[in-house]
Design a protein around this motif. Structure first.
Motif, PDB file in Angstrom:
ATOM      1  N   UNK A   1      11.091   1.540   0.406  1.00  0.00           N
ATOM      2  CA  UNK A   1      10.204   1.101  -0.673  1.00  0.00           C
ATOM      3  C   UNK A   1      10.475  -0.377  -0.895  1.00  0.00           C
ATOM      4  N   UNK A  11       9.963   9.487   6.819  1.00  0.00           N
ATOM      5  CA  UNK A  11       8.522   9.486   6.570  1.00  0.00           C
ATOM      6  C   UNK A  11       8.063   8.211   5.864  1.00  0.00           C
ATOM      7  N   UNK A  12       8.814   7.818   4.867  1.00  0.00           N
ATOM      8  CA  UNK A  12       8.462   6.608   4.123  1.00  0.00           C
ATOM      9  C   UNK A  12       9.317   5.437   4.597  1.00  0.00           C
ATOM     10  N   UNK A  71      15.177   4.107   2.010  1.00  0.00           N
ATOM     11  CA  UNK A  71      15.296   5.433   1.402  1.00  0.00           C
ATOM     12  C   UNK A  71      16.160   6.297   2.299  1.00  0.00           C
ATOM     13  N   UNK A 129       0.806  -1.226   0.000  1.00  0.00           N
ATOM     14  CA  UNK A 129       0.000   0.000   0.000  1.00  0.00           C
ATOM     15  C   UNK A 129       0.845   1.285   0.000  1.00  0.00           C
ATOM     16  N   UNK A 130       2.139   1.204   0.367  1.00  0.00           N
ATOM     17  CA  UNK A 130       3.006   2.395   0.345  1.00  0.00           C
ATOM     18  C   UNK A 130       3.549   2.652  -1.064  1.00  0.00           C
ATOM     19  N   UNK A 131       3.295   1.738  -1.945  1.00  0.00           N
ATOM     20  CA  UNK A 131       3.830   1.740  -3.307  1.00  0.00           C
ATOM     21  C   UNK A 131       3.385   2.983  -4.077  1.00  0.00           C
ATOM     22  N   UNK A 132       4.328   3.804  -4.532  1.00  0.00           N
ATOM     23  CA  UNK A 132       3.937   5.092  -5.097  1.00  0.00           C
ATOM     24  C   UNK A 132       3.511   5.093  -6.559  1.00  0.00           C
ATOM     25  N   UNK A 133       3.999   4.185  -7.367  1.00  0.00           N
ATOM     26  CA  UNK A 133       3.695   4.292  -8.800  1.00  0.00           C
ATOM     27  C   UNK A 133       3.126   3.002  -9.385  1.00  0.00           C
ATOM     28  N   UNK A 134       3.867   1.923  -9.219  1.00  0.00           N
ATOM     29  CA  UNK A 134       3.528   0.677  -9.908  1.00  0.00           C
ATOM     30  C   UNK A 134       2.201   0.071  -9.427  1.00  0.00           C
ATOM     31  N   UNK A 140      17.553   9.597   4.074  1.00  0.00           N
ATOM     32  CA  UNK A 140      17.003  10.870   4.578  1.00  0.00           C
ATOM     33  C   UNK A 140      15.495  10.940   4.460  1.00  0.00           C
ATOM     34  N   UNK A 141      14.832   9.846   4.668  1.00  0.00           N
ATOM     35  CA  UNK A 141      13.398   9.883   4.483  1.00  0.00           C
ATOM     36  C   UNK A 141      12.681   9.008   5.514  1.00  0.00           C
ATOM     37  N   UNK A 157      11.100  -3.045  -4.013  1.00  0.00           N
ATOM     38  CA  UNK A 157      11.182  -3.423  -5.427  1.00  0.00           C
ATOM     39  C   UNK A 157      10.408  -4.728  -5.550  1.00  0.00           C
ATOM     40  N   UNK A 158       9.625  -4.838  -6.583  1.00  0.00           N
ATOM     41  CA  UNK A 158       8.892  -6.105  -6.717  1.00  0.00           C
ATOM     42  C   UNK A 158       8.450  -6.360  -8.147  1.00  0.00           C
TER      43      UNK A 158
END
Lengths: 200, 141
Positions: A157, A153-154, A148, A64-69, A150-151, A159-160
């Motif tokens: 990610x 917040x997220x 990630x 659900x955190x996946x931003x594009x794919x 310096x992040x 890869x899958x």
């Protein structure tokens, strides 16, 4: 023994239709019997793959955190369902999380209800990292956490692989749709062809 | 005579200036509508450079997310990977499309859920063209 020969018969039939049929498949024909597994659905209940026998399944691994794919793929699945017409009722979608640590049943519920407000066509599945690993292995789905920088917040990610697998009503994989198979119309045509072939 | 020389000089200066400048135009920007509990989304658009000179998109600022970065989704033997890139080059008289499954501005840590149809403000930072303000609608697609 009998069960085994029935499976072989199915595989043989599958092989024959994929080779002699006039229909040009948009997806990649692939025949594989899926072994039963049990995971946790969006309502926190344990459900088994075999509970969906009788339905044609579209299986997708994502998070659900996946931003594009994943949003792209889920939107494509939604568009496909909308093009199935009277065949929609024979189809069900399984969204299997490759990020079980963050994808709680509550998170999954909010995510899938966005693409299926009726709650009838999509089931979100999560489980322990070991359970997910076992299921993914069967589908040859690959996933790997990528931190990630310096992040906070997220955090990370994943890869899958982003294939959509079509499983027939007897739990046998029939087709694999790749990310390049972008056209929901053509995916729907394949699904309808398979449903007509194996029966509703 | 002096006036004419000055005029010609000005034309030359303006002409050269106009020649060397990239001319950036942003076409159809949009932000992907995502489920309300999702922390990430992405901004897409087509960047057209109508000038002669090259330019580079080097950053994006927004209030909607804690962080906006230029990313590219790459398909490596079937595995979809997100790659952080520093910049997107837009050569003179070309365009670059930011679209699902390719280049996009990843919006990380959304501060609030996005509403379909609302307009969101962004500042795109280009190496040569400087800061360009845009508004992008939230779309479900």
């Amino acid at each position: 023994m009998l069960k085994k020969s029935v499976i072989w018969l199915f595989l043989l039939v599958g092989l024959v239709i994929t080779t002699v049929s006039a229909h040009q498949f948009y997806g990649y024909p692939y025949v594989q019997k899926i072994k039963d597994f049990t995971l946790i659905d969006q309502n926190g209940k344990r459900v088994s793959f075999s509970d969906f026998r009788g339905k044609y399944l579209l299986v997708f691994f994502g998070y659900t955190y996946c931003p594009d794919v994943c949003p792209t793929s889920m939107y494509r699945i939604k568009e496909t369902l909308d093009r199935l017409g009277k065949y929609k009722k024979y189809v069900h979608v399984l969204f299997i999380s490759v990020d079980p640590e963050r994808d709680t049943p509550e998170n999954l519920k909010k995510f899938i209800s966005y693409y299926d407000p009726t709650g009838k066509y999509i089931t979100g599945l999560t489980g322990s990292p070991e359970e997910i690993k076992k299921v993914a292995k069967q589908f040859r789905a690959y996933y790997k956490k990528v931190p990630l920088k310096d992040n906070p917040e997220v955090g990370y990610l994943v890869d899958h692989t982003a294939f959509i697998y079509l499983i027939d009503k007897n739990g046998i994989m029939r087709l694999i749709f790749r990310p390049a198979n972008e056209d929901p119309e053509k995916i729907a045509e394949d699904i309808i062809y398979v449903i007509k072939y194996f029966g509703e | 005579m002096k006036r004419i020389t000055l005029f010609l000089l000005m034309v030359l200066v303006v002409g050269v200036y106009a020649y060397t400048q990239p001319v950036i135009r942003i076409v159809d920007p949009w932000v992907r509508a995502v489920p309300p509990n999702m922390k990430n989304s992405a901004l897409f658009m087509t960047i057209v450079n109508e000038g002669d000179e090259d330019d580079e998109l080097i950053g994006v600022e927004t209030d909607i997310a804690r962080m906006a970065q230029i990313h590219k989704t790459v398909n490596e033997n079937g595995v979809m990977k997100m790659v952080h890139v520093d910049k997107i080059e837009i050569h003179g008289h070309t365009k670059v499309e930011l679209k699902p499954g390719g280049y996009h501005i990843m919006l990380m840590g959304l501060k609030r859920p996005l509403k379909e149809g609302e307009m969101l403000k962004f500042t795109l930072i280009f190496k040569n063209s400087g800061r360009i303000q845009i508004e992008a609608p939230v779309k479900r697609k």
